[in-house]
Design a protein around this motif. Structure first.
Motif, mmCIF file in Angstrom:
data_model
loop_
_atom_site.group_PDB
_atom_site.id
_atom_site.type_symbol
_atom_site.label_atom_id
_atom_site.label_comp_id
_atom_site.label_asym_id
_atom_site.label_seq_id
_atom_site.Cartn_x
_atom_site.Cartn_y
_atom_site.Cartn_z
ATOM 1 N N SER A 57 60.477 2.255 30.957
ATOM 2 C CA SER A 57 59.284 2.862 31.483
ATOM 3 C C SER A 57 58.841 1.635 31.734
ATOM 4 O O SER A 57 58.168 1.220 32.814
ATOM 5 C CB SER A 57 58.644 3.400 30.586
ATOM 6 O OG SER A 57 57.769 4.007 31.028
ATOM 7 N N ILE A 58 58.749 0.815 31.306
ATOM 8 C CA ILE A 58 57.560 -1.307 31.054
ATOM 9 C C ILE A 58 57.645 -1.107 32.256
ATOM 10 O O ILE A 58 57.861 -1.670 33.171
ATOM 11 C CB ILE A 58 57.696 -1.433 29.867
ATOM 12 C CG1 ILE A 58 56.472 -0.580 29.203
ATOM 13 C CG2 ILE A 58 56.973 -2.637 30.063
ATOM 14 C CD1 ILE A 58 56.381 -0.906 27.366
ATOM 15 N N GLU B 74 58.608 9.365 15.639
ATOM 16 C CA GLU B 74 58.711 9.792 17.184
ATOM 17 C C GLU B 74 59.937 9.864 18.035
ATOM 18 O O GLU B 74 60.815 10.081 16.546
ATOM 19 C CB GLU B 74 59.167 7.705 17.438
ATOM 20 C CG GLU B 74 58.179 7.057 17.353
ATOM 21 C CD GLU B 74 59.513 5.322 17.414
ATOM 22 O OE1 GLU B 74 59.774 5.381 17.313
ATOM 23 O OE2 GLU B 74 58.093 4.453 17.480
ATOM 24 N N SER C 176 60.357 4.086 26.295
ATOM 25 C CA SER C 176 59.277 2.572 26.485
ATOM 26 C C SER C 176 59.282 1.724 26.816
ATOM 27 O O SER C 176 59.043 1.375 28.014
ATOM 28 C CB SER C 176 58.308 2.789 24.662
ATOM 29 O OG SER C 176 57.414 2.196 25.436
ATOM 30 N N LYS C 177 60.979 1.458 27.269
ATOM 31 C CA LYS C 177 61.394 -0.145 27.226
ATOM 32 C C LYS C 177 61.500 -0.189 28.621
ATOM 33 O O LYS C 177 61.011 -0.492 29.303
ATOM 34 C CB LYS C 177 62.096 -0.871 26.482
ATOM 35 C CG LYS C 177 62.176 -2.165 26.887
ATOM 36 C CD LYS C 177 63.757 -2.613 25.987
ATOM 37 C CE LYS C 177 64.260 -4.227 26.685
ATOM 38 N NZ LYS C 177 65.041 -4.783 26.149
ATOM 39 N N PHE D 228 63.178 6.654 21.278
ATOM 40 C CA PHE D 228 61.773 6.017 21.803
ATOM 41 C C PHE D 228 61.645 4.821 22.276
ATOM 42 O O PHE D 228 61.572 4.924 23.855
ATOM 43 C CB PHE D 228 60.570 6.675 21.280
ATOM 44 C CG PHE D 228 59.458 6.405 21.029
ATOM 45 C CD1 PHE D 228 59.002 7.347 22.225
ATOM 46 C CD2 PHE D 228 58.866 5.382 20.785
ATOM 47 C CE1 PHE D 228 57.254 7.229 22.601
ATOM 48 C CE2 PHE D 228 57.125 5.330 21.512
ATOM 49 C CZ PHE D 228 57.320 5.784 22.429
ATOM 50 N N ALA D 229 61.949 3.981 21.354
ATOM 51 C CA ALA D 229 62.041 2.709 21.807
ATOM 52 C C ALA D 229 62.667 2.347 23.260
ATOM 53 O O ALA D 229 62.251 1.122 24.034
ATOM 54 C CB ALA D 229 62.096 1.451 21.221
ATOM 55 N N SER E 172 63.031 11.553 20.977
ATOM 56 C CA SER E 172 63.092 11.762 22.341
ATOM 57 C C SER E 172 63.720 13.164 23.007
ATOM 58 O O SER E 172 64.677 13.120 22.285
ATOM 59 C CB SER E 172 63.214 10.638 22.818
ATOM 60 O OG SER E 172 64.883 9.930 21.728
#
Length: 488
Positions: free
Chosen positions: A89-90, A65, A86-87, A82-83, A67
């Protein structure tokens, strides 16, 4: 240089690695400098392939992963992993889709309903990704450069007004802040040309510099856009704070508009031109005067500016009111509106004025009739244009604009037909992008205008009493919606 990879000596890339799982690239091009920071999980090797070309290769068999962050200033030591990205973005997309307007065409038996829903949903996504920033967007958004990467101010309404119409005015307002940055340059343009107030740049850049153009410098219809968008904000949430915030922009914009219109003693009217090119750009600046869309927009915007004065407890501006009261009427020949007062062959078979934007119809699309447009005459004009226009020489936002005019004329069958006119520039690719040609494989004003048209077709305009006025009442359309806003 953004897409020129052949002059590696003209710019510099410097790499630093704070640790084995991160890197910071310092980029310099002329007087510009920015940074790219990256971090990654697990073991990986970063190698320089050529100048400005680095390859990050993860170890075999590992989950990998990474970023990256782009910044004009030195980035923080620890950019989000990255995590975390991602969170975020969601969460952000969930907030977006649960806000604002929605349209549901399920239950419709017209074969075009599903395709229209697809275009509506993908257009919202594409515009949120590409055109919700702090600068006016260019025609191809963030994907690639068009027109040298310059935004076009006359297109701002078609790019961003839909945000307010779909219940997300805060996204529209972000790019409106650019006008404060552009104010000094626009004021200088007006002063240099002998006018009051500010004459807004047509084609510009993020720093509000005016781009030279043999067409753009003569356009007028970028001028009232800031008034329209500010009016949409005020209609959403009226407040004294909002009035005061945009007062400077609205008043200076109106001052130019009133000083640009000149009094014609022979007709006892205020004219626009000669000396400009209308939205239909095939006209000659030295000959053109009193084109219908510009006249209608001029009057409406000056009236809106007067309302702002009234909301602020100020007396009406006399110079604005003089133009409002005596602006030239739309010229008519043979029962239809002319492309401009000086044009006598607007729709003849060999006329050069049956290409590009059918701008005559714009006088009743985003705008109400407002005492300027006679709907019976516009009906005849609409029918004439439908028969003679060279639609293969139009642009993607023209079709939703025509649908808006049809909606205001109470011709819903024509409104839907316009959205689906079988012309290449009205193509919507599987990913939702409005394809024009090989040069313009995406064209975001087409997406923005689609959403604006659908808002009008569903919610209507002020004074409208017909539900879903842009959809046929033939039993084939089941239209449900929420969160949309009426147009003026």
């Amino acid at each position: 240089m953004g897409t020129n990879y052949t002059h590696s000596s003209s710019h510099q890339t410097t790499l630093s690695q704070p640790n084995t799982n991160s890197a910071v690239f310092t980029r310099k091009l002329d007087n510009e400098q920015y940074y790219v920071a990256a971090n990654w999980s697990r073991k990986a090797i970063l190698n320089k392939a050529t100048d400005h070309d680095y390859k990050l290769t993860p170890a075999a068999g590992t989950t990998f992963e990474f970023s990256a962050a782009f910044s004009p200033v030195q980035p923080a030591a620890n950019i989000p992993a990255f995590a975390d990205v991602s969170k975020s973005s969601i969460t952000g997309w969930e907030k977006f889709w649960l806000s604002g307007g929605a349209v549901d065409l399920s239950g419709s038996t017209d074969s075009r309903a599903f395709e229209l829903e697809r275009r509506i949903i993908l257009s919202q996504y594409l515009l949120r990704v590409q055109e919700a920033g702090s600068n006016p967007p260019q025609e191809t958004g963030l994907t690639y450069n068009s027109w040298y990467g310059r935004p076009h101010l006359e297109m701002l309404w078609w790019h961003s007004a839909h945000y307010a119409l779909w219940g997300r005015p805060q996204l529209m307002e972000k790019s409106m802040q650019w006008y404060f940055k552009a104010y000094a340059g626009a004021e200088a343009i007006a002063k240099r040309q002998g006018y009051k107030g500010v004459r807004w740049q047509k084609m510009s850049d993020n720093e509000a510099g005016e781009s030279p153009s043999n067409v753009g410098s003569f356009l007028l219809w970028q001028q009232p856009n800031i008034i329209y968008e500010a009016e949409l904000l005020y209609r959403d949430k009226p407040s004294k704070e909002l009035l005061q915030k945009y007062q400077k922009l609205i008043f200076a914009t109106a001052n130019f508009m009133a000083s640009y219109a000149h009094y014609n003693a022979k007709t006892n009217h205020y004219d626009l031109g000669k000396g400009y090119i209308p939205a239909q750009e095939c006209h000659n600046a030295g000959e053109t005067f009193n084109s219908p869309y510009e006249l209608a927009y001029w009057k409406w915007a000056l009236q809106a500016a007067q309302r702002w004065r009234r909301h602020l407890g100020l007396a009406p501006d006399k110079s604005w009111q003089a133009v409002i009261d005596k602006i030239a009427p739309l010229s008519i020949k043979d029962g239809v509106y002319k492309a401009a007062e000086n044009v006598d062959d607007s729709y003849s078979p060999d006329s050069k004025y049956t290409i590009d934007h059918p701008a005559v119809l714009m006088a009743l699309s985003t705008l109400p009739a407002n005492g300027m447009v006679d709907t019976a005459t516009m009906h005849r004009t609409y029918d004439t244009i439908g028969k003679v226009w060279h639609w293969e020489h139009t642009w993607g936002w023209d079709f939703p604009m025509v649908a808006m005019t049809a909606t205001r004329l109470n011709q819903p069958e024509d409104a839907v037909d316009a959205l689906f006119k079988n012309v290449q520039t009205n193509t919507f690719l599987p990913n939702g992008h409005n394809y024009q040609d090989k040069r313009l494989t995406i064209y975001l004003p087409g997406n923005g205008s689609l959403l604006a048209a659908v808002a009008l077709m569903c919610a209507g305009a002020d004074g409208n009493k017909i539900p879903n006025p842009g959809f046929p009442k033939n039993g084939k359309w089941k239209v449900k919606w929420e969160g949309l806003t009426r147009l003026p």
